[in-house]
Scaffold this motif. Structure first.
Motif, PDB file in Angstrom:
ATOM      1  N   GLY A  23       0.786  -1.242   0.000  1.00 29.18           N
ATOM      2  CA  GLY A  23       0.000   0.000   0.000  1.00 29.18           C
ATOM      3  C   GLY A  23       0.810   1.281   0.000  1.00 29.18           C
ATOM      4  N   ILE A  24       2.010   1.249  -0.542  1.00 31.15           N
ATOM      5  CA  ILE A  24       2.814   2.473  -0.598  1.00 31.15           C
ATOM      6  C   ILE A  24       2.515   3.175  -1.916  1.00 31.15           C
ATOM      7  CG2 ILE A  24       5.127   3.478  -0.498  1.00 31.15           C
ATOM      8  CD1 ILE A  24       4.380   2.121   2.052  1.00 31.15           C
ATOM      9  N   GLU A  25       1.728   4.212  -1.856  1.00 34.80           N
ATOM     10  CA  GLU A  25       1.348   4.943  -3.061  1.00 34.80           C
ATOM     11  C   GLU A  25       1.846   6.384  -2.984  1.00 34.80           C
ATOM     12  OE1 GLU A  25      -2.913   4.649  -2.789  1.00 34.80           O
ATOM     13  OE2 GLU A  25      -3.047   6.491  -1.614  1.00 34.80           O
ATOM     14  N   SER A  26       1.799   7.054  -4.096  1.00 35.46           N
ATOM     15  CA  SER A  26       2.233   8.448  -4.115  1.00 35.46           C
ATOM     16  C   SER A  26       1.312   9.302  -3.248  1.00 35.46           C
ATOM     17  CB  SER A  26       2.211   8.995  -5.543  1.00 35.46           C
ATOM     18  OG  SER A  26       2.335  10.408  -5.513  1.00 35.46           O
ATOM     19  N   PRO A  27       1.862  10.117  -2.342  1.00 36.55           N
ATOM     20  CA  PRO A  27       1.008  10.996  -1.535  1.00 36.55           C
ATOM     21  C   PRO A  27       0.641  12.295  -2.248  1.00 36.55           C
ATOM     22  CG  PRO A  27       3.299  11.168  -0.824  1.00 36.55           C
ATOM     23  CD  PRO A  27       3.283  10.163  -1.931  1.00 36.55           C
ATOM     24  N   HIS A  28       1.073  12.453  -3.495  1.00 34.76           N
ATOM     25  CA  HIS A  28       0.917  13.742  -4.171  1.00 34.76           C
ATOM     26  C   HIS A  28      -0.129  13.737  -5.294  1.00 34.76           C
ATOM     27  CE1 HIS A  28       4.574  14.499  -1.966  1.00 34.76           C
ATOM     28  NE2 HIS A  28       5.186  13.528  -2.624  1.00 34.76           N
ATOM     29  N   LEU A  29      -0.669  12.572  -5.612  1.00 35.25           N
ATOM     30  CA  LEU A  29      -1.573  12.504  -6.761  1.00 35.25           C
ATOM     31  C   LEU A  29      -3.031  12.772  -6.391  1.00 35.25           C
ATOM     32  CD1 LEU A  29      -0.078   9.476  -8.736  1.00 35.25           C
ATOM     33  CD2 LEU A  29       0.320  11.922  -9.060  1.00 35.25           C
ATOM     34  N   VAL A  30      -3.428  12.292  -5.199  1.00 32.40           N
ATOM     35  CA  VAL A  30      -4.828  12.472  -4.801  1.00 32.40           C
ATOM     36  C   VAL A  30      -5.187  13.951  -4.746  1.00 32.40           C
ATOM     37  CG1 VAL A  30      -6.482  12.139  -2.923  1.00 32.40           C
ATOM     38  CG2 VAL A  30      -4.929  10.274  -3.563  1.00 32.40           C
ATOM     39  N   ALA A  31      -4.254  14.769  -4.265  1.00 27.95           N
ATOM     40  CA  ALA A  31      -4.510  16.216  -4.178  1.00 27.95           C
ATOM     41  C   ALA A  31      -4.787  16.822  -5.541  1.00 27.95           C
ATOM     42  CB  ALA A  31      -3.304  16.908  -3.527  1.00 27.95           C
ATOM     43  N   GLN A  32      -4.429  16.093  -6.603  1.00 23.85           N
ATOM     44  CA  GLN A  32      -4.653  16.590  -7.961  1.00 23.85           C
ATOM     45  C   GLN A  32      -5.754  15.803  -8.670  1.00 23.85           C
ATOM     46  OE1 GLN A  32      -0.760  17.456 -10.009  1.00 23.85           O
ATOM     47  NE2 GLN A  32       0.065  16.457  -8.191  1.00 23.85           N
ATOM     48  N   ASN A  33      -6.547  15.072  -7.858  1.00 26.72           N
ATOM     49  CA  ASN A  33      -7.648  14.268  -8.392  1.00 26.72           C
ATOM     50  C   ASN A  33      -7.163  13.201  -9.366  1.00 26.72           C
ATOM     51  OD1 ASN A  33      -9.684  15.712  -6.970  1.00 26.72           O
ATOM     52  ND2 ASN A  33      -9.514  17.360  -8.493  1.00 26.72           N
ATOM     53  N   ILE A  34      -5.984  12.660  -9.095  1.00 21.55           N
ATOM     54  CA  ILE A  34      -5.445  11.568  -9.903  1.00 21.55           C
ATOM     55  C   ILE A  34      -5.423  10.314  -9.044  1.00 21.55           C
ATOM     56  CG2 ILE A  34      -3.404  10.704 -11.123  1.00 21.55           C
ATOM     57  CD1 ILE A  34      -2.667  13.655 -11.645  1.00 21.55           C
ATOM     58  N   VAL A  35      -5.945   9.225  -9.582  1.00 19.59           N
ATOM     59  CA  VAL A  35      -5.996   7.983  -8.814  1.00 19.59           C
ATOM     60  C   VAL A  35      -4.585   7.390  -8.714  1.00 19.59           C
ATOM     61  CG1 VAL A  35      -6.949   5.651  -8.696  1.00 19.59           C
ATOM     62  CG2 VAL A  35      -8.341   7.552  -9.587  1.00 19.59           C
ATOM     63  N   PRO A  36      -4.073   7.207  -7.489  1.00 20.01           N
ATOM     64  CA  PRO A  36      -2.741   6.607  -7.353  1.00 20.01           C
ATOM     65  C   PRO A  36      -2.794   5.103  -7.541  1.00 20.01           C
ATOM     66  CG  PRO A  36      -3.630   7.113  -5.199  1.00 20.01           C
ATOM     67  CD  PRO A  36      -4.668   7.560  -6.190  1.00 20.01           C
ATOM     68  N   GLN A  37      -1.643   4.495  -7.533  1.00 20.21           N
ATOM     69  CA  GLN A  37      -1.548   3.044  -7.691  1.00 20.21           C
ATOM     70  C   GLN A  37      -0.652   2.518  -6.581  1.00 20.21           C
ATOM     71  OE1 GLN A  37      -1.612   1.528 -11.801  1.00 20.21           O
ATOM     72  NE2 GLN A  37       0.347   0.559 -11.358  1.00 20.21           N
ATOM     73  N   PHE A  38      -0.982   1.369  -6.021  1.00 15.35           N
ATOM     74  CA  PHE A  38      -0.286   0.884  -4.832  1.00 15.35           C
ATOM     75  C   PHE A  38       1.169   0.494  -5.081  1.00 15.35           C
ATOM     76  CE2 PHE A  38      -4.057  -0.327  -1.894  1.00 15.35           C
ATOM     77  CZ  PHE A  38      -3.965   0.926  -1.301  1.00 15.35           C
ATOM     78  N   ASP A  39       1.554   0.264  -6.316  1.00 11.76           N
ATOM     79  CA  ASP A  39       2.986   0.026  -6.567  1.00 11.76           C
ATOM     80  C   ASP A  39       3.651   1.243  -7.170  1.00 11.76           C
ATOM     81  OD1 ASP A  39       2.188   0.037  -9.225  1.00 11.76           O
ATOM     82  OD2 ASP A  39       2.166  -2.137  -9.386  1.00 11.76           O
ATOM     83  N   ASP A  40       2.889   2.302  -7.420  1.00  9.80           N
ATOM     84  CA  ASP A  40       3.343   3.553  -8.017  1.00  9.80           C
ATOM     85  C   ASP A  40       4.094   3.327  -9.331  1.00  9.80           C
ATOM     86  OD1 ASP A  40       3.108   6.348  -7.711  1.00  9.80           O
ATOM     87  OD2 ASP A  40       5.245   6.509  -7.304  1.00  9.80           O
ATOM     88  N   GLY A  41       3.782   2.233  -9.985  1.00 11.20           N
ATOM     89  CA  GLY A  41       4.365   2.014 -11.311  1.00 11.20           C
ATOM     90  C   GLY A  41       5.822   1.606 -11.304  1.00 11.20           C
ATOM     91  N   MET A  42       6.318   1.125 -10.163  1.00 11.33           N
ATOM     92  CA  MET A  42       7.716   0.678 -10.096  1.00 11.33           C
ATOM     93  C   MET A  42       7.749  -0.694  -9.426  1.00 11.33           C
ATOM     94  SD  MET A  42      10.814   1.635 -10.949  1.00 11.33           S
ATOM     95  CE  MET A  42      10.768   3.412 -11.078  1.00 11.33           C
ATOM     96  N   ILE A  43       8.259  -1.692 -10.121  1.00  9.87           N
ATOM     97  CA  ILE A  43       8.230  -3.066  -9.642  1.00  9.87           C
ATOM     98  C   ILE A  43       9.652  -3.516  -9.321  1.00  9.87           C
ATOM     99  CG2 ILE A  43       7.414  -5.407 -10.141  1.00  9.87           C
ATOM    100  CD1 ILE A  43       5.237  -3.175 -10.341  1.00  9.87           C
TER     101      ILE A  43
END
Length: 561
Positions: free
Chosen positions: A36-56
């Motif tokens: 559950g480590i997602e970007s803390p900066h996307l929700v404030a911009q109404n962008i849905v984050p992703q739990f892997d933040d696109g890095m595997i």
């Protein structure tokens, strides 16, 4: 006719790619989506984050060899690097350095599928890419760092610089490698410079085949898993000789000094020039009759007491001086309206500038190699951007910038204190190339000092927002703002100097900056770390600016075995 079934990396998602490469049953994911480590900066911009933040991150074995595959997901935010995704990549490489230092060799493979910095997190991306670059340069001393660019997005922006730093690059014909995306070049330089709709030309410029044929990538493979594995094994075994391109300073600098760009060079001509290392017509470069005043030049002249530049390229000023008894080399990039590279006439970092910076930083390293006290190196940062041009992309501006990054990082690792002075603009790949590898960053608190990844107009196009919407988002997410006060909130600055006149500096202003530089120099001398970890240790970084970056690194440590 029998049908040949292949295991495609191009058509797979980032997680599948990582597991496909590693030996079956050997692999496990670190910091997976259930953490559950997602970007803390996307929700404030109404962008849905992703739990892997696109890095595997997947750890296992490849042909029995301990390996970590770091795979970027191009389907999430175009593979853009934000705070969390950047920290996952940088933190993994930093962990690998620690393991190698203990004698535990684990081999890294980075799968690129990225447009570069995630514009919605902007300066977090810059900081992360600087840390990724620093880690690659350090890790290469222990094991080959292999980059794979299979295709779909490719590798662009600041991440192309990290690709340039890899020990070896594997590409497919579907892969693309360039610093500036075609749409951004068209936006910044106009359609006559590059028509982004001309896909055939673009593939001939930056596609995997031409990059390999031009000797800017090491191997090209057909898209099938066994081919990638064989290519990796051939690099590990030494069958493929490592080229160390970013260290080939004299060759590339001579080539670009001699290059005739009066007429557009075709991709076929460029390929021959790069492949065959052709250098002709080597002569002095055109210089302005009168020096063009710029903020960077003013500070260079002040800090060096007017010493003449020793640089062979007019747009890069280099001089040695003494500051409070400390030997120092000062480097600034300045406008040259006579430059034959017309997209690099206003202080941008282009093909010549990156390699020239590399030359004079490496010269200081070599000259001081036997000394216990290494020269202080001071990049004066007043750079509007990297050069956006057809010839720049064709001839691999990413590698020019990688060479500068490599030189500064190597200087830092070999004991040269590096203190960057931000006196003007510090933008995008130009800042990554000239300043961001410093042990310490000092900035003047002035409206003319800005840090960012792209012009607002281009950022609006790429993110499909209006400039007003970007300004509004910057109020909630400081990393998106351009002003230096917002950059300070990220915790990376060593000092933000008040009361200094950036544009018209006088002796008092000079003394204030010199005092801060010496203070930073002494701080470096008292610090045994030669990496960039101090940017995560400031009060601001710990309390707010880099909380997610720190947490990610702690989680990687916990889940490593």
């Amino acid at each position: 006719m029998a049908q040949i079934i292949t295991e495609s990396l191009v058509e797979s998602l980032a997680r599948e790619r990582a597991f496909q490469l590693l030996d079956k049953g050997s692999a496990f994911e670190i910091l997976g989506p259930f953490d559950g480590i997602e970007s803390p900066h996307l929700v404030a911009q109404n962008i849905v984050p992703q739990f892997d933040d696109g890095m595997i991150i997947v750890k296992g074995t490849l042909n029995g060899q301990q390996t970590v595959v770091i795979s970027i997901e191009g389907n999430f935010q175009g593979g853009g690097i934000g705070e969390v995704s950047g920290a996952k990549l940088a933190g993994t490489l930093e962990k690998l350095i620690k393991e190698c230092e203990k004698g535990n060799k684990i081999y890294p493979v980075i799968i690129y599928d990225t447009g570069g910095v995630r514009l919605q997190e902007a300066n977090y991306g810059l900081l992360s890419i600087a840390e990724i670059s620093a880690a690659i340069v350090a890790l290469r001393e222990f094991v080959p760092v292999i980059g794979i660019i299979p295709g779909k997005v490719g590798s662009f922006g600041g991440m192309s610089l990290t690709a340039g730093l890899c020990s070896a690059l594997i590409m497919t014909r579907e892969g693309r490698l360039g610093m500036n995306g075609p749409e951004v070049i068209e936006q910044e330089a106009g359609i006559r410079e590059l028509d982004s709709r001309n896909k055939q030309l673009i593939w001939k410029m930056i596609g995997g085949a031409i990059r390999n044929e031009s000797s800017l990538a090491d191997l090209i493979v057909e898209d099938d898993i066994p081919n990638y594995k064989n290519a990796i094994q051939s690099i590990w075994s030494g069958e493929i000789e490592l080229q160390h391109r970013t260290k080939q300073v004299d060759h590339f600098l001579s080539l670009f000094k001699s290059l005739d760009v009066e007429e557009k060079v075709t991709p076929e001509q460029a390929k021959e020039l790069l492949k065959n290392k052709v250098v002709t017509n080597l002569s002095d470069l055109p210089a302005p009759v009168e020096a063009v005043n710029s903020t960077g030049r003013k500070w260079f002249e002040l800090l060096t007491n007017g010493a003449p530049s020793i640089s062979e390229v007019p747009s890069v000023l280099v001089a040695d001086t003494s500051i409070s008894g400390v030997n120092a080399r000062v480097i600034a990039v300045v406008p040259n309206p006579e430059s034959k590279y017309y997209r690099a006439r206003n202080g941008e970092i282009g093909l010549l500038e990156g390699w020239t910076i590399a030359k004079y930083v490496r010269q200081a390293i070599e000259e001081d190699s036997g000394l216990s006290e290494k020269r202080l190196i001071i990049p004066i940062v007043d750079v509007p951007s990297q050069a956006f041009g057809y010839h720049e992309e064709l001839f691999g501006i990413f590698l020019s910038c990688s060479a500068a990054v490599d030189a500064y990082a190597t200087a830092r690792l070999t004991g040269h204190p590096v203190v960057a002075a931000l006196v003007g603009n510090a933008i995008s790949g130009a800042f990554l190339s000239h300043g961001m590898q410093a042990n310490r960053l000092i900035a003047l608190n002035d409206d003319g000092v800005n840090v960012h990844v792209m012009s607002k107009k281009s950022a609006a196009i790429i993110t499909q927002r209006t400039i007003e919407e970007l300004d509004e988002a910057a109020k909630e997410v400081p990393s998106m703002a351009y002003d230096i006060q917002s950059f300070k909130k990220l915790g990376a600055l060593y000092r933000l100097l008040d009361g200094v006149n950036a544009k018209e500096p006088k002796s008092d202003d000079k003394n204030a900056l010199l005092d801060a530089i010496i203070e930073a120099y002494n701080d470096i001398k008292n610090d045994s770390n030669r990496d960039l970890s101090n940017r995560l240790k400031s009060e601001i970084a710990i309390s707010s600016g880099r909380k997610a970056s720190i947490q990610v690194r702690e989680m990687i440590e916990l889940q490593w075995n």
